[in-house]
Design an enzyme around this catalytic site. Structure first.
Site, PDB file in Angstrom:
ATOM      1  N   ASP A  30       0.872  -1.179   0.000  1.00 35.23           N
ATOM      2  CA  ASP A  30       0.000   0.000   0.000  1.00 35.23           C
ATOM      3  C   ASP A  30       0.903   1.221   0.000  1.00 35.23           C
ATOM      4  O   ASP A  30       1.891   1.273   0.742  1.00 35.23           O
ATOM      5  CB  ASP A  30      -0.895  -0.012   1.244  1.00 35.23           C
ATOM      6  CG  ASP A  30      -2.127   0.848   1.053  1.00 35.23           C
ATOM      7  OD1 ASP A  30      -3.237   0.323   1.156  1.00 35.23           O
ATOM      8  OD2 ASP A  30      -1.961   2.071   0.790  1.00 35.23           O
ATOM      9  N   THR A 121     -13.984  -4.190  -6.969  1.00 39.78           N
ATOM     10  CA  THR A 121     -15.133  -4.095  -7.863  1.00 39.78           C
ATOM     11  C   THR A 121     -14.769  -3.083  -8.929  1.00 39.78           C
ATOM     12  O   THR A 121     -14.632  -1.901  -8.644  1.00 39.78           O
ATOM     13  CB  THR A 121     -16.366  -3.610  -7.097  1.00 39.78           C
ATOM     14  OG1 THR A 121     -16.565  -4.518  -6.030  1.00 39.78           O
ATOM     15  CG2 THR A 121     -17.591  -3.592  -7.980  1.00 39.78           C
ATOM     16  N   GLU A 157     -15.068 -10.083  -5.331  1.00 42.27           N
ATOM     17  CA  GLU A 157     -15.163 -10.317  -3.893  1.00 42.27           C
ATOM     18  C   GLU A 157     -16.599 -10.092  -3.443  1.00 42.27           C
ATOM     19  O   GLU A 157     -17.217  -9.117  -3.835  1.00 42.27           O
ATOM     20  CB  GLU A 157     -14.224  -9.310  -3.201  1.00 42.27           C
ATOM     21  CG  GLU A 157     -14.152  -9.455  -1.734  1.00 42.27           C
ATOM     22  CD  GLU A 157     -13.870 -10.884  -1.347  1.00 42.27           C
ATOM     23  OE1 GLU A 157     -12.779 -11.364  -1.628  1.00 42.27           O
ATOM     24  OE2 GLU A 157     -14.771 -11.530  -0.773  1.00 42.27           O
ATOM     25  N   PHE A 158     -17.092 -10.977  -2.612  1.00 47.95           N
ATOM     26  CA  PHE A 158     -18.476 -10.824  -2.153  1.00 47.95           C
ATOM     27  C   PHE A 158     -18.558 -10.645  -0.634  1.00 47.95           C
ATOM     28  O   PHE A 158     -19.608 -10.864  -0.038  1.00 47.95           O
ATOM     29  CB  PHE A 158     -19.312 -12.047  -2.568  1.00 47.95           C
ATOM     30  CG  PHE A 158     -19.315 -12.294  -4.054  1.00 47.95           C
ATOM     31  CD1 PHE A 158     -20.046 -11.473  -4.909  1.00 47.95           C
ATOM     32  CD2 PHE A 158     -18.574 -13.324  -4.608  1.00 47.95           C
ATOM     33  CE1 PHE A 158     -20.052 -11.688  -6.289  1.00 47.95           C
ATOM     34  CE2 PHE A 158     -18.580 -13.549  -5.984  1.00 47.95           C
ATOM     35  CZ  PHE A 158     -19.317 -12.734  -6.828  1.00 47.95           C
ATOM     36  N   ASN A 232     -24.619  -7.436  -6.320  1.00 43.46           N
ATOM     37  CA  ASN A 232     -24.855  -6.338  -5.378  1.00 43.46           C
ATOM     38  C   ASN A 232     -26.148  -5.599  -5.690  1.00 43.46           C
ATOM     39  O   ASN A 232     -26.902  -5.226  -4.793  1.00 43.46           O
ATOM     40  CB  ASN A 232     -23.677  -5.365  -5.392  1.00 43.46           C
ATOM     41  CG  ASN A 232     -22.603  -5.793  -4.405  1.00 43.46           C
ATOM     42  OD1 ASN A 232     -22.798  -6.751  -3.663  1.00 43.46           O
ATOM     43  ND2 ASN A 232     -21.492  -5.103  -4.392  1.00 43.46           N
ATOM     44  N   CYS A 284     -20.510  -0.349  -0.950  1.00 49.25           N
ATOM     45  CA  CYS A 284     -20.757  -1.104  -2.188  1.00 49.25           C
ATOM     46  C   CYS A 284     -22.087  -0.818  -2.865  1.00 49.25           C
ATOM     47  O   CYS A 284     -22.118  -0.497  -4.044  1.00 49.25           O
ATOM     48  CB  CYS A 284     -20.657  -2.599  -1.906  1.00 49.25           C
ATOM     49  SG  CYS A 284     -18.972  -3.114  -1.656  1.00 49.25           S
ATOM     50  N   LYS A 287     -22.490   2.673  -4.462  1.00 50.72           N
ATOM     51  CA  LYS A 287     -21.481   2.882  -5.513  1.00 50.72           C
ATOM     52  C   LYS A 287     -21.741   1.962  -6.705  1.00 50.72           C
ATOM     53  O   LYS A 287     -21.688   2.389  -7.859  1.00 50.72           O
ATOM     54  CB  LYS A 287     -20.098   2.599  -4.904  1.00 50.72           C
ATOM     55  CG  LYS A 287     -18.947   2.660  -5.856  1.00 50.72           C
ATOM     56  CD  LYS A 287     -17.636   2.624  -5.091  1.00 50.72           C
ATOM     57  CE  LYS A 287     -17.241   1.232  -4.666  1.00 50.72           C
ATOM     58  NZ  LYS A 287     -16.568   0.423  -5.679  1.00 50.72           N
ATOM     59  N   ARG A 351     -19.033   5.130   5.232  1.00 49.90           N
ATOM     60  CA  ARG A 351     -19.301   5.449   3.837  1.00 49.90           C
ATOM     61  C   ARG A 351     -20.791   5.275   3.520  1.00 49.90           C
ATOM     62  O   ARG A 351     -21.371   4.238   3.820  1.00 49.90           O
ATOM     63  CB  ARG A 351     -18.433   4.578   2.917  1.00 49.90           C
ATOM     64  CG  ARG A 351     -16.994   5.088   2.865  1.00 49.90           C
ATOM     65  CD  ARG A 351     -16.110   4.198   2.044  1.00 49.90           C
ATOM     66  NE  ARG A 351     -15.848   2.928   2.733  1.00 49.90           N
ATOM     67  CZ  ARG A 351     -15.108   1.950   2.215  1.00 49.90           C
ATOM     68  NH1 ARG A 351     -14.580   2.088   1.023  1.00 49.90           N
ATOM     69  NH2 ARG A 351     -14.902   0.832   2.884  1.00 49.90           N
TER      70      ARG A 351
HETATM   71  C1  UDX Z   1     -22.257  -5.807   0.576  1.00 48.44           C
HETATM   72  C2  UDX Z   1     -22.530  -7.210  -0.010  1.00 48.44           C
HETATM   73  O1  UDX Z   1     -23.343  -7.965   0.903  1.00 48.44           O
HETATM   74  C3  UDX Z   1     -21.237  -7.927  -0.276  1.00 48.44           C
HETATM   75  O2  UDX Z   1     -21.502  -9.172  -0.910  1.00 48.44           O
HETATM   76  C4  UDX Z   1     -20.360  -7.060  -1.189  1.00 48.44           C
HETATM   77  O3  UDX Z   1     -19.109  -7.674  -1.421  1.00 48.44           O
HETATM   78  C5  UDX Z   1     -20.150  -5.684  -0.583  1.00 48.44           C
HETATM   79  O4  UDX Z   1     -21.425  -5.088  -0.313  1.00 48.44           O
HETATM   80  P1  UDX Z   1     -21.637  -4.777   2.952  1.00 48.44           P
HETATM   81  O5  UDX Z   1     -21.886  -3.460   2.307  1.00 48.44           O
HETATM   82  O6  UDX Z   1     -20.397  -4.967   3.738  1.00 48.44           O
HETATM   83  O7  UDX Z   1     -21.649  -5.956   1.838  1.00 48.44           O
HETATM   84  O8  UDX Z   1     -22.862  -5.077   3.939  1.00 48.44           O
HETATM   85  P2  UDX Z   1     -24.262  -5.825   3.882  1.00 48.44           P
HETATM   86  O9  UDX Z   1     -24.325  -6.732   5.032  1.00 48.44           O
HETATM   87  O10 UDX Z   1     -24.544  -6.410   2.569  1.00 48.44           O
HETATM   88  O11 UDX Z   1     -25.262  -4.617   4.167  1.00 48.44           O
HETATM   89  C6  UDX Z   1     -25.377  -3.514   3.289  1.00 48.44           C
HETATM   90  C7  UDX Z   1     -26.406  -2.549   3.778  1.00 48.44           C
HETATM   91  O12 UDX Z   1     -27.710  -3.074   3.607  1.00 48.44           O
HETATM   92  C8  UDX Z   1     -26.287  -2.197   5.256  1.00 48.44           C
HETATM   93  O13 UDX Z   1     -26.468  -0.813   5.408  1.00 48.44           O
HETATM   94  C9  UDX Z   1     -27.432  -2.960   5.894  1.00 48.44           C
HETATM   95  O14 UDX Z   1     -27.884  -2.338   7.060  1.00 48.44           O
HETATM   96  C10 UDX Z   1     -28.457  -2.927   4.800  1.00 48.44           C
HETATM   97  N1  UDX Z   1     -29.440  -4.023   4.869  1.00 48.44           N
HETATM   98  C11 UDX Z   1     -29.039  -5.315   4.734  1.00 48.44           C
HETATM   99  C12 UDX Z   1     -30.802  -3.732   5.011  1.00 48.44           C
HETATM  100  O15 UDX Z   1     -31.186  -2.565   5.118  1.00 48.44           O
HETATM  101  N2  UDX Z   1     -31.704  -4.751   5.027  1.00 48.44           N
HETATM  102  C13 UDX Z   1     -31.322  -6.053   4.894  1.00 48.44           C
HETATM  103  O16 UDX Z   1     -32.198  -6.925   4.906  1.00 48.44           O
HETATM  104  C14 UDX Z   1     -29.956  -6.345   4.758  1.00 48.44           C
END
Ligand code: UDX
Length: 451
Positions: A30, A121, A157-158, A232, A284, A287, A351
């Site tokens: 980095d 991504t 990546e997921f 996503n 994610c 964006k 974010r």
């Molecule tokens: C997400 C994807 O799940 C992941 O596969 C990808 O690689 C990156 O983006 P992340 O952003 O870390 O991961 O969190 P995630 O658990 O998916 O939640 C995203 C947002 O959705 C959060 O703000 C969460 O509070 C919201 N959410 C999630 C809801 O409002 N309702 C739900 O039922 C589930």
């Protein structure tokens, strides 16, 4: 294998530590020297459960450097590019860091075969773009053809923040996108312990019951890039769908949490990502849905479903403030406590956090805002010192004389608060997380989402 990972954000660092854990030799690069110094001292630059412990456990199998010279590309088999691709104002992704990473690889490449993996991504078509950047830079520098010396692979990546290590050790699937057989086979070998699930789980991160192997999808590079966005966007629109149904539920006197259960039990729909609430935030969904819409536009295509999911999502933030205004009638001069500031629990990431928009809207309408969060306040103070919110290290301070409360982030500690001794006021439970009956019995006017 010897792996180099460029970028030490959530994706890069988690990927690195997991590869080191399953036995590979990992170098993380980095250009941010401060981050590297912190990592060399054994400390992750962000909060992620189990990360510090795993970093300590892998010890010497992982090293941290801040320049390509130190990275020793000559002895590297696979390079992962895991740099940030933040949104530009028009929704497109900013590819500055991706370009820098590609060019720095081309600068340092010798004649041994290198597999270059896009893990960030990246916009659809980036794999080809990275390939061309490397080819041009290599051929210009060396005056000879680069053919057969490298392959670009997409390996999206997921992982979810807050569950990043779990998701990397026990993924639902691994996607490898490339037309190059050697590239695909190298990654298949690299991921073997994950695919076969034959490693000993680290302490605190048990293997999900029944998981025996992880499915692998091998496809062309572009399809792999689209899979990431499509996954996503689909999750994002599932959340927006239940939120849209929630508004109807509220009008007709139904409960969206029960509706979610009722439809989610249909195995074609599934129960996950159907929790009605104040919507998604994070690095994610916002964006990637914006990038998908922007990419489609380049091809003269509209993406009305994805666009609608975005509109519904951002409307949820205004809805919270409108609901509070309905309850309090006048927001001017009222004190509102926000419980939780991070975009979701188990992370200090802000974010696209709904808390920021909710706070801004409340302040615009004349309310004063106090916020508590168990881990995100340091980031909030550093990144948003002038937001006008009073950041409270103690939850009692945030709740003191509050005229209304908003549960923004479902941190478990908020369920355990001494609710008997908190003044009962209107309370928006933005995640339908608290014990509604108990709080109602204590005199709180609980406003759920979609109920
Ligand atoms: C997400 C994807 O799940 C992941 O596969 C990808 O690689 C990156 O983006 P992340 O952003 O870390 O991961 O969190 P995630 O658990 O998916 O939640 C995203 C947002 O959705 C959060 O703000 C969460 O509070 C919201 N959410 C999630 C809801 O409002 N309702 C739900 O039922 C589930």
């Amino acid at each position: 294998m010897h792996i180099l990972i460029i970028g030490t954000g959530y994706v890069g660092l988690t990927t690195g530590v997991v590869f080191a854990y399953i036995g590979h030799e990992v170098t993380c690069l980095d250009t941010n020297r401060e981050k590297i110094a912190q990592l060399q001292a054994g400390k992750a630059p962000f909060y992620e459960p189990h990360l510090d412990e795993l970093l300590a456990q892998v010890g010497g199998r992982m090293r941290f450097v801040s320049s390509m010279e130190e990275a020793d590309l000559a002895h590297t088999d696979v390079v992962f590019i895991a740099v940030g691709t933040p949104s530009l104002p028009d929704g497109n992704a900013d590819l500055t860091y991706l370009r820098q990473a590609a060019e720095s690889i081309a600068e340092a490449m010798d004649d041994h075969f290198l597999v270059i993996v896009n893990k960030s991504t990246v916009p659809i078509g980036s794999g080809n773009w990275v390939g061309t950047l490397i080819k041009d830079a290599y051929e210009k520098r060396n005056g000879k053809k680069v053919e057969g010396k490298f392959a670009v692979v997409s390996n999206p990546e997921f992982l979810r923040q807050g569950a990043a290590l779990h998701d990397s050790l026990y993924p639902d699937r691994i996607v490898i996108g490339s037309e190059n057989t050697h590239g695909v086979e190298t990654l298949r070998e690299l991921f073997k312990p994950i695919l076969q699930q034959n490693f000993t789980p680290p302490a605190g991160l048990p293997r999900p019951e029944g998981l025996q192997e992880v499915p692998l999808l091998v496809c062309d590079l572009t399809s792999a890039e689209v899979i990431k966005y499509a996954a996503n966007a689909f999750l994002a629109l599932k959340i927006s769908y239940i939120n849209e149904i929630g508004h109807l539920a509220q009008k007709v006197g139904a409960d969206a949490t029960l509706i979610a259960k009722g439809i989610g039990l249909d195995s074609r729909i599934g129960e996950r990502f159907l929790n009605p609430g104040i919507g998604w935030g994070g690095s994610c969904f916002g964006k990637d849905t914006a990038a998908l819409v922007a990419t489609a536009k380049d091809y003269n295509l509209a993406m009305p479903i994805v666009q609608a999911a975005r509109d519904v999502n951002y409307h949820q933030r205004t809805w919270v403030v409108d609901a509070l205004q309905d309850a309090l009638k006048i927001l001017k001069g009222k004190r509102v406590a926000l419980l939780g500031f991070s975009f979701k629990p188990d992370t200090d990431d802000l974010r696209d956090a709904p808390s920021l928009d909710i706070a801004r809207l409340l302040l615009q309408r004349g309310a004063s805002v106090r916020a508590h969060d168990p881990v995100a306040l340091e980031n909030a103070r550093r990144l948003y010192p002038d937001l006008g919110v009073r950041y409270c290290a103690q939850v009692d301070e945030a709740l003191e004389d509050a005229d209304a409360i908003v549960l923004v982030t479902e941190w478990p500690m908020y369920r355990e608060l001494d609710w008997e001794h908190i003044k009962p006021v209107p309370l928006v439970d933005g995640r339908n997380f608290l014990d509604r009956e108990r709080l109602s019995a204590l005199g709180f006017r609980v406003i759920g989402v979609g109920r």
